[in-house]
Design a protein around this motif. Structure first.
Motif, short mmCIF file in Angstrom:
data_model
loop_
_atom_site.label_atom_id
_atom_site.label_comp_id
_atom_site.label_asym_id
_atom_site.label_seq_id
_atom_site.Cartn_x
_atom_site.Cartn_y
_atom_site.Cartn_z
N TRP A 215 0.82 -1.22 0.00
CA TRP A 215 0.00 0.00 0.00
C TRP A 215 0.86 1.27 0.00
CZ3 TRP A 215 -4.74 -0.34 -1.50
CH2 TRP A 215 -5.64 0.70 -1.31
N ASP A 223 -6.35 3.58 11.50
CA ASP A 223 -6.68 2.47 10.60
C ASP A 223 -7.13 1.24 11.39
OD1 ASP A 223 -5.99 3.78 8.16
OD2 ASP A 223 -3.88 3.30 8.48
N GLY A 248 -2.21 -3.26 4.72
CA GLY A 248 -1.84 -2.67 3.43
C GLY A 248 -1.47 -3.69 2.38
N ALA A 249 -2.12 -4.88 2.43
CA ALA A 249 -1.95 -5.97 1.45
C ALA A 249 -0.63 -6.71 1.61
CB ALA A 249 -2.08 -5.45 0.01
#
Length: 253
Positions: A215, A223, A248-249
């Motif tokens: 990300w 978050d 964030g992946a």
């Protein structure tokens, strides 16, 4: 009506970092909030809906007393967030047993004590409830120099899954969150620790971790808090026993 208006939430480790972000989010969502931490939790603005309780989240007496204080002040307990935790950086061969015990005690025992106290109160109330526990991406993937931290956070996932089944008849949902790299005041200590064992500079450590996030940035306490708030909502009532990542992946968390 705000998302959590009229509900009472306790957050352990609520004085800084992710915990403070969770406290602030639930207050914004209209909840009454109690923070349990070794130091007072300071808010940007005074709120009648907030209580800072100074105590140790890994101490049985402190946790039970904090829950009692929440009930006395706000009339009950609807959501428990067992967020308190610590981290240290060391290879196993150089690790003192005292360090292993400190990390596992705080990260795991605090979750057990908080969950147990909350479950007892919620069962007495008879209206269900929500428990959300802090694990970590490190609890789903091993990492050098973090064996004690990884082990403690992996145990939280299994404890959460087991407790979710156990408490389902009482309509108490239990989930955990597994953050990736979240930017908090602890990051300087983490970077310094990895610099000591790897020979890199602290800045190189930070940039290396940042570069690993697809990300393109570290996460923030806000978050994580947004996800925790969502897990606690009544609309999420069919979600229990899960480990929810916010990273964030970054895989394979």
């Amino acid at each position: 009506m705000k998302t959590h208006e009229g509900r009472t939430v306790m957050v352990t480790g609520g004085a800084s970092g992710i915990g403070l972000g969770i406290v602030e989010r639930f207050l914004d969502d209209g909840a009454n909030v109690v923070s349990l931490d070794l130091k007072p939790t300071l808010l940007k603005a005074h709120s009648e809906a907030f209580l800072s309780y100074v105590g140790n989240a890994a101490d049985e007496g402190s946790v039970d007393e904090a829950v009692a204080a929440a009930v006395a002040r706000f009339g009950g307990l609807d959501i428990m967030v067992c967020n308190a935790g610590v981290i240290a950086i060391n290879p196993v061969v150089e690790m003192d047993f005292s360090e292993w015990k400190r990390i596992t005690e705080i990260n795991l025992h605090s979750v057990f004590l908080g969950s147990r106290a909350a479950a007892r109160q919620m069962i007495r109330q008879g209206r269900g409830g929500v428990i959300v526990n802090a694990s970590s991406g490190a609890g789903r993937r091993g990492s050098p120099h973090l064996s004690h931290y990884c082990a403690s956070k992996a145990a939280v996932v299994m404890f959460t899954q087991s407790l979710a089944v156990e408490l389902a008849p009482h309509r108490i949902r239990v989930n955990c969150y597994t953050p990736g790299h979240i930017e908090t005041p602890f990051w300087r200590d983490i970077a310094d620790g990895f610099a000591r064992v790897t020979g890199k500079s602290a800045d190189e450590v930070v940039e290396g971790f940042r570069a690993s996030v697809p990300w393109g940035r570290f996460g923030t306490p806000a978050d994580v808090a947004a996800a925790v708030s969502w897990l606690a909502r009544p609309e999420a009532e069919y979600i229990s026993g899960q480990a929810i990542a916010m990273n964030g992946a970054e895989m394979p968390y």
